[in-house]
Motif scaffolding. Structure first.
Motif, mmCIF file in Angstrom:
data_model
loop_
_atom_site.group_PDB
_atom_site.id
_atom_site.type_symbol
_atom_site.label_atom_id
_atom_site.label_comp_id
_atom_site.label_asym_id
_atom_site.label_seq_id
_atom_site.Cartn_x
_atom_site.Cartn_y
_atom_site.Cartn_z
ATOM 1 N N TYR A 195 12.089 11.577 7.131
ATOM 2 C CA TYR A 195 12.707 11.447 7.862
ATOM 3 C C TYR A 195 12.931 10.802 9.613
ATOM 4 C CZ TYR A 195 17.302 8.234 9.785
ATOM 5 O OH TYR A 195 18.479 8.102 9.969
ATOM 6 N N VAL A 196 12.753 12.116 9.634
ATOM 7 C CA VAL A 196 12.611 12.763 11.292
ATOM 8 C C VAL A 196 11.193 12.408 11.665
ATOM 9 C CG1 VAL A 196 12.278 14.527 13.070
ATOM 10 C CG2 VAL A 196 14.067 14.505 11.427
ATOM 11 N N ILE A 197 9.890 12.661 11.058
ATOM 12 C CA ILE A 197 8.288 11.784 11.037
ATOM 13 C C ILE A 197 8.917 10.608 11.626
ATOM 14 C CG2 ILE A 197 6.228 11.969 10.122
ATOM 15 C CD1 ILE A 197 6.863 14.667 9.295
ATOM 16 N N SER A 198 9.528 9.368 10.353
ATOM 17 C CA SER A 198 9.585 7.923 10.251
ATOM 18 C C SER A 198 10.006 7.161 11.576
ATOM 19 C CB SER A 198 9.964 7.711 8.663
ATOM 20 O OG SER A 198 11.368 8.012 9.018
ATOM 21 N N HIS A 199 11.396 8.093 11.789
ATOM 22 C CA HIS A 199 11.419 7.810 13.270
ATOM 23 C C HIS A 199 10.749 7.717 14.756
ATOM 24 C CE1 HIS A 199 14.620 7.023 10.594
ATOM 25 N NE2 HIS A 199 15.491 5.456 11.449
ATOM 26 N N SER A 200 10.001 9.181 14.338
ATOM 27 C CA SER A 200 9.176 9.231 15.658
ATOM 28 C C SER A 200 8.092 9.071 15.950
ATOM 29 C CB SER A 200 9.448 11.335 15.862
ATOM 30 O OG SER A 200 9.116 11.600 14.248
ATOM 31 N N HIS A 201 7.571 8.765 14.709
ATOM 32 C CA HIS A 201 6.206 8.675 14.688
ATOM 33 C C HIS A 201 5.902 6.882 15.443
ATOM 34 C CE1 HIS A 201 2.371 6.525 12.868
ATOM 35 N NE2 HIS A 201 1.919 8.018 12.502
ATOM 36 N N PRO A 202 6.848 6.268 15.011
ATOM 37 C CA PRO A 202 6.496 4.775 15.861
ATOM 38 C C PRO A 202 6.876 5.176 17.223
ATOM 39 C CG PRO A 202 8.266 4.353 14.439
ATOM 40 C CD PRO A 202 8.008 6.220 13.749
ATOM 41 N N VAL A 203 7.662 5.805 18.113
ATOM 42 C CA VAL A 203 7.900 5.817 19.097
ATOM 43 C C VAL A 203 6.725 6.505 19.607
ATOM 44 C CG1 VAL A 203 9.269 7.546 20.643
ATOM 45 C CG2 VAL A 203 10.458 6.691 18.949
ATOM 46 N N ILE A 226 8.624 -8.049 16.862
ATOM 47 C CA ILE A 226 8.996 -8.145 15.316
ATOM 48 C C ILE A 226 9.781 -8.420 14.698
ATOM 49 C CG2 ILE A 226 9.263 -10.809 14.539
ATOM 50 C CD1 ILE A 226 6.715 -12.261 16.311
ATOM 51 N N THR A 227 8.985 -7.549 13.673
ATOM 52 C CA THR A 227 10.091 -6.413 12.573
ATOM 53 C C THR A 227 10.560 -5.830 12.868
ATOM 54 O OG1 THR A 227 7.547 -6.866 11.504
ATOM 55 C CG2 THR A 227 9.556 -4.927 10.604
ATOM 56 N N PHE A 228 10.188 -5.013 14.033
ATOM 57 C CA PHE A 228 11.324 -3.899 14.176
ATOM 58 C C PHE A 228 13.118 -4.475 14.804
ATOM 59 C CE2 PHE A 228 7.992 -0.863 13.818
ATOM 60 C CZ PHE A 228 8.926 0.416 13.578
ATOM 61 N N PHE A 237 0.853 -1.071 -0.538
ATOM 62 C CA PHE A 237 0.114 -0.263 -0.374
ATOM 63 C C PHE A 237 1.003 0.940 -0.106
ATOM 64 C CE2 PHE A 237 1.292 -0.664 4.158
ATOM 65 C CZ PHE A 237 1.152 0.931 4.962
ATOM 66 N N CYS A 238 0.390 2.044 -0.045
ATOM 67 C CA CYS A 238 1.041 3.587 -0.301
ATOM 68 C C CYS A 238 1.944 3.812 1.311
ATOM 69 C CB CYS A 238 0.689 4.648 -0.150
ATOM 70 S SG CYS A 238 0.088 5.342 -2.207
ATOM 71 N N ASP A 239 2.412 2.677 1.796
ATOM 72 C CA ASP A 239 3.743 3.027 2.756
ATOM 73 C C ASP A 239 4.300 4.208 3.190
ATOM 74 O OD1 ASP A 239 4.711 2.701 5.607
ATOM 75 O OD2 ASP A 239 5.362 0.511 4.580
ATOM 76 N N HIS A 240 3.801 5.278 3.942
ATOM 77 C CA HIS A 240 5.219 6.530 4.241
ATOM 78 C C HIS A 240 6.410 5.956 3.702
ATOM 79 C CE1 HIS A 240 7.298 9.244 6.805
ATOM 80 N NE2 HIS A 240 5.990 10.058 6.139
ATOM 81 N N GLY A 241 7.450 5.041 4.531
ATOM 82 C CA GLY A 241 8.369 5.001 4.301
ATOM 83 C C GLY A 241 9.336 5.105 2.973
ATOM 84 N N PRO A 242 8.524 3.683 1.937
ATOM 85 C CA PRO A 242 9.184 3.081 1.266
ATOM 86 C C PRO A 242 8.378 4.562 0.560
ATOM 87 C CG PRO A 242 7.949 1.481 1.986
ATOM 88 C CD PRO A 242 7.646 2.673 2.890
ATOM 89 N N THR A 243 7.849 4.951 0.650
ATOM 90 C CA THR A 243 7.529 5.773 -0.526
ATOM 91 C C THR A 243 8.189 7.773 -0.675
ATOM 92 O OG1 THR A 243 5.529 5.878 -0.264
ATOM 93 C CG2 THR A 243 5.596 7.862 -0.847
#
Length: 323
Positions: free
Chosen positions: A203-211, A264-266, A185-191
């Motif tokens: 890039y900052v969002i992709s690392h802060s969002h999971p937190v 597991i994925t992380f 799907f339109c995944d944030h990271g790969p896009t």
């Protein structure tokens, strides 16, 4: 037609593609069976979560703070499955892998918005269980329908804003090279990694969002269950302790089903093969919404009683009609 707009790319211009190409499950054998399986999962998800919402709405005994949150979880489960599975089946089973730029951002917003809210709702349920066990005499004073509705609305706003910011920054990126998204799907990271201008905010969002969305809620859930464990140790009677523990089993199963695939994925990080990551994340996203109503139906005493009452009313209605 080229997937990129015809405008010349300069340092000051923003170039959006006409289409992205969702590569999805390319290279994975027998994927048609997987799409049929996804359709089956979606059907069960719709039936199960619609049934849960129907039962909570119609049975006044379930009009309690806890079941306001359960209703919200069922709504989120239905939302994320609808945002993922029908487009997935349309994209891959019917070979329609091109998606417009705006449709991609819309898909991203709804998928992550509902996923955010799923995580928040599970966290909220742990708060409910913590108050019920640690402060049983004050439970109905602290946890009210009004407070639950206010907190739920606040969490919806936070969940929506978190992904809206990511989508806004995504719209400021230029895509002048590849437009192939290595996801289902339109995944944030790969896009955002396809962009050819500065993607530092993304890039900052992709690392802060999971937190914000996953790790802090998981930490909060862990802390609440530590508090619950300490409270249970203070209960002298073993039967009362077991009864209190049983009220948490359904929530613990929901937490495990939702967070374990993510962990597991992380944990595997870059070592996980791309195809394995896609299969793992797709299953981890669509199976919890299917399992949640089953878990609540089987593990929650109030919900089982509500189903029994509905069954008895149906039998009485049939008997009266036959007479």
């Amino acid at each position: 037609m080229s997937p990129l707009n015809s405008a010349d790319f300069t340092n000051d211009s923003i170039v959006h593609p006409d289409f992205f190409f969702i590569s999805g499950f390319a290279g994975i054998p027998h994927t048609n069976y997987y799409y049929v399986f996804m359709g089956f999962v979606y059907a069960l998800t719709v039936v199960g979560n619609t049934f849960v919402m129907f039962m909570i709405y119609t049975d006044h005994c379930l009009h309690s703070p806890k079941y306001i949150v359960v209703f919200n979880l069922a709504l989120c489960d239905l939302g994320v499955s609808t945002a993922l599975i029908p487009p997935l089946i349309d994209t891959f089973l019917f070979k329609s892998q091109l998606i417009t730029f705006k449709a991609c951002l819309t898909n991203m917003f709804f998928v992550f918005g509902f996923l955010n809210m799923q995580s928040f709702t599970l966290t909220f349920l742990s708060y409910d269980r913590c108050v019920a066990i640690c402060f049983p005499l004050r439970y109905y004073e602290i946890v009210t329908n009004k407070s639950m509705l206010v907190i739920t609305a606040t969490l919806w706003i936070i969940a929506g804003l978190a992904i809206l910011i990511a989508v806004i920054f995504m719209s400021r990126l230029s895509f002048c090279k590849s437009t192939v998204i290595n996801s289902y799907f339109c995944d944030h990271g790969p896009t955002f990694r396809l962009a050819c201008n500065d993607n530092t905010p993304n890039y900052v969002i992709s690392h802060s969002h999971p937190v914000l969305i996953f790790w802090l809620p998981l930490l909060f859930i862990t802390v609440t269950y530590i508090c619950i464990g300490r409270a249970l140790l203070k209960i002298a009677a073993a039967s009362e302790r077991l009864k209190a523990m049983q009220t948490c089993t359904s929530h613990l199963i929901l937490v495990s089903v939702f967070y374990l695939p993510i962990c597991i994925t992380f944990a595997m990080g870059a070592s996980i093969h791309q195809n394995a990551r896609i299969i793992n994340t797709s299953l981890g996203t669509v199976l919890p919404p299917m399992l949640n109503p089953i878990i609540y139906s089987l593990k929650t005493e109030e919900f089982r009683e509500s189903i029994k009452k509905l069954y008895r009313r149906k039998n009485i209605s049939v008997t009266v009609w036959n007479k």
